[in-house]
Write a protein that holds these residues in place. Structure first.
Motif, PDB file in Angstrom:
ATOM      1  N   UNK A  11       0.816  -1.207   0.000  1.00 46.04           N
ATOM      2  CA  UNK A  11       0.000   0.000   0.000  1.00 46.04           C
ATOM      3  C   UNK A  11       0.857   1.267   0.000  1.00 46.04           C
ATOM      4  N   UNK A  12       1.946   1.229   0.781  1.00 50.97           N
ATOM      5  CA  UNK A  12       2.876   2.358   0.819  1.00 50.97           C
ATOM      6  C   UNK A  12       3.477   2.603  -0.555  1.00 50.97           C
ATOM      7  N   UNK A  13       3.850   1.513  -1.232  1.00 56.28           N
ATOM      8  CA  UNK A  13       4.447   1.607  -2.558  1.00 56.28           C
ATOM      9  C   UNK A  13       3.468   2.239  -3.557  1.00 56.28           C
ATOM     10  N   UNK A  14       2.190   1.769  -3.527  1.00 53.55           N
ATOM     11  CA  UNK A  14       1.168   2.304  -4.436  1.00 53.55           C
ATOM     12  C   UNK A  14       0.949   3.799  -4.186  1.00 53.55           C
ATOM     13  N   UNK A  15       0.878   4.169  -2.907  1.00 53.12           N
ATOM     14  CA  UNK A  15       0.686   5.578  -2.553  1.00 53.12           C
ATOM     15  C   UNK A  15       1.865   6.436  -3.000  1.00 53.12           C
ATOM     16  N   UNK A  16       3.077   5.902  -2.851  1.00 51.11           N
ATOM     17  CA  UNK A  16       4.289   6.637  -3.254  1.00 51.11           C
ATOM     18  C   UNK A  16       4.300   6.876  -4.756  1.00 51.11           C
ATOM     19  N   UNK A  17       3.948   5.824  -5.512  1.00 47.01           N
ATOM     20  CA  UNK A  17       3.906   5.949  -6.975  1.00 47.01           C
ATOM     21  C   UNK A  17       2.854   6.980  -7.380  1.00 47.01           C
ATOM     22  N   UNK A  18       1.667   6.894  -6.739  1.00 46.06           N
ATOM     23  CA  UNK A  18       0.594   7.845  -7.032  1.00 46.06           C
ATOM     24  C   UNK A  18       1.024   9.269  -6.723  1.00 46.06           C
ATOM     25  N   UNK A  19       1.680   9.455  -5.568  1.00 46.11           N
ATOM     26  CA  UNK A  19       2.144  10.777  -5.147  1.00 46.11           C
ATOM     27  C   UNK A  19       3.144  11.359  -6.135  1.00 46.11           C
ATOM     28  N   UNK A  20       4.115  10.520  -6.534  1.00 46.18           N
ATOM     29  CA  UNK A  20       5.149  10.998  -7.458  1.00 46.18           C
ATOM     30  C   UNK A  20       4.564  11.319  -8.822  1.00 46.18           C
ATOM     31  N   UNK A  21       3.664  10.451  -9.305  1.00 47.04           N
ATOM     32  CA  UNK A  21       3.079  10.707 -10.628  1.00 47.04           C
ATOM     33  C   UNK A  21       2.198  11.946 -10.600  1.00 47.04           C
ATOM     34  N   UNK A  22       1.454  12.118  -9.492  1.00 46.58           N
ATOM     35  CA  UNK A  22       0.605  13.303  -9.357  1.00 46.58           C
ATOM     36  C   UNK A  22       1.435  14.566  -9.357  1.00 46.58           C
ATOM     37  N   UNK A  23       2.533  14.543  -8.582  1.00 47.71           N
ATOM     38  CA  UNK A  23       3.363  15.740  -8.484  1.00 47.71           C
ATOM     39  C   UNK A  23       4.112  16.037  -9.764  1.00 47.71           C
ATOM     40  N   UNK A  24       4.556  14.998 -10.494  1.00 48.11           N
ATOM     41  CA  UNK A  24       5.281  15.250 -11.740  1.00 48.11           C
ATOM     42  C   UNK A  24       4.331  15.815 -12.793  1.00 48.11           C
ATOM     43  N   UNK A  25       3.064  15.277 -12.810  1.00 47.29           N
ATOM     44  CA  UNK A  25       2.126  15.809 -13.802  1.00 47.29           C
ATOM     45  C   UNK A  25       1.714  17.236 -13.436  1.00 47.29           C
ATOM     46  N   UNK A  26       1.685  17.516 -12.127  1.00 48.89           N
ATOM     47  CA  UNK A  26       1.340  18.861 -11.682  1.00 48.89           C
ATOM     48  C   UNK A  26       2.458  19.837 -12.073  1.00 48.89           C
ATOM     49  N   UNK A  27       3.694  19.367 -12.001  1.00 47.86           N
ATOM     50  CA  UNK A  27       4.833  20.226 -12.336  1.00 47.86           C
ATOM     51  C   UNK A  27       4.866  20.523 -13.833  1.00 47.86           C
ATOM     52  N   UNK A  28       4.482  19.529 -14.655  1.00 48.15           N
ATOM     53  CA  UNK A  28       4.466  19.735 -16.104  1.00 48.15           C
ATOM     54  C   UNK A  28       3.163  20.416 -16.485  1.00 48.15           C
TER      55      UNK A  28
END
Length: 363
Positions: A11-28
């Motif tokens: 669950x931690x891994x899934x949340x981390x991936x979601x967090x990183x993808x969300x933040x990278x798409x937000x940055x772009x």
């Protein structure tokens, strides 16, 4: 017990991936940036033109670039195209001539630069520099990129991708230099006729880009051309060439009118116009608040105002590039380019019309 630990880790891994993808798409902030124009935004296309003399692939260019090496940018470091890419969370758009033979067309997905030192709105503007990619040819090249993107993504997805992308156009200075230096051009047309023809010709190219899916345009007006070191040394007093600067103002007015016209003609077209002239004039007249101490002389060159000889390996170079407005006899320093882009992005309507770049992205 072990299964609970595994579940928590998963669950931690899934949340981390979601967090990183969300933040990278937000940055772009946009899918891609496509750049057209001249040496102010050339990121190395002219390196691939064998007979062109408008090149910057040698020292001291690039002295403050992250690699500390010349890249083909006419600057001590990054130029305006690089800073626009940074602002929207993308890598700098690569030079088209460096990637066109690349079989992996995915390199076009985040944008590409067609800009070329010496290019102008008119195809004849680069004759004294032997060779550049004319604006007409730059748009031709973009047509092939558009075709590749449609093949890759499908027509509907490609149009969606391009409608949210930025199309930056920085061109016109070389046409004014051409008009200034050629008596036959001045005999054929008045300054007003010439700049109106510049704007009308550019309008045709913007319409072509629109036909290839472009919707969001970043159009940059001309700076205070008469105050660059190459113009100042024409006067014994080293004052600005007021005539050349006046032609810039005339062209900028024609450009603004043309963009307003175009917006009313093309459904879904939006733009920001950047008043380079006013921002540059403000810096020259009151440099201290922006950290500048030298507004006349180039940083790299030889002779009076370091503008008699261009920036070449034997030229002298100033030790503090951040306090100079001009890098060489024609081009701004990295520090100046950064201020321009900061203003394009978040500046007031005094300098960005009708909206700034941040609002253009959101439109």
């Amino acid at each position: 017990m072990a299964s609970n630990v595994f579940l928590k880790f998963f669950l931690f891994f899934i949340l981390a991936v979601f967090y990183l993808s969300f933040n990278s798409s937000e940055a772009q902030m946009v899918p891609a940036v496509f750049v057209f124009g001249d040496s102010l935004v050339d990121v190395g296309n002219n390196n691939y033109l064998p007979i062109s003399i408008a090149k910057a692939d040698f020292p001291h260019n690039g002295i403050d670039f992250p690699t500390k090496k010349p890249t083909g940018r006419f600057s001590n470091g990054k130029n305006a195209a690089d800073f626009i890419a940074e602002k929207v969370g993308l890598p700098s758009s690569p030079p088209y001539l460096a990637v066109k033979s690349n079989k992996n067309k995915a390199s076009f997905l985040t944008g590409v630069s067609f800009a070329s030192g010496g290019a102008g709105i008119f195809n004849s503007s680069d004759q004294s520099l032997a060779q550049s990619i004319t604006l007409t040819k730059q748009v031709d090249y973009y047509g092939t990129v558009h075709k590749d993107l449609v093949q890759q993504m499908g027509p509907s997805a490609a149009q969606e991708h391009l409608s949210k992308s930025l199309f930056a156009i920085v061109v016109g200075s070389n046409d004014i230099f051409d008009y200034s230096g050629k008596s036959d051009l001045r005999k054929k047309s008045t300054p007003e006729q010439f700049v109106n023809l510049m704007a009308a010709t550019l309008k045709g190219q913007l319409k072509r880009l629109y036909g290839y899916g472009a919707r969001k345009f970043v159009c940059v007006g001309l700076g205070v051309i008469g105050c660059i070191p190459a113009q100042r040394i024409k006067s014994q007093t080293e004052e600005c060439n007021e005539e050349a600067s006046h032609w810039s103002v005339m062209y900028n007015e024609a450009l603004k009118s043309m963009l307003q016209e175009l917006k009313s003609e093309l459904n879904g077209m939006t733009y920001t116009y950047f008043d380079t002239y006013s921002v540059m004039q403000s810096i020259i007249q009151n440099p201290t608040p922006q950290g500048f101490t030298e507004v006349k002389s180039a940083c790299c060159g030889l002779g009076r105002l370091k503008a008699k000889v261009p920036c070449i390996p034997i030229s002298s170079v100033c030790s503090n590039r951040s306090n100079h407005v001009f890098w060489d006899l024609y081009h701004p320093t990295q520090a100046t380019a950064r201020i321009f882009v900061d203003t394009i992005f978040d500046g007031p309507s005094q300098y960005t019309f009708p909206i700034n770049l941040r609002n253009l992205i959101a439109a």
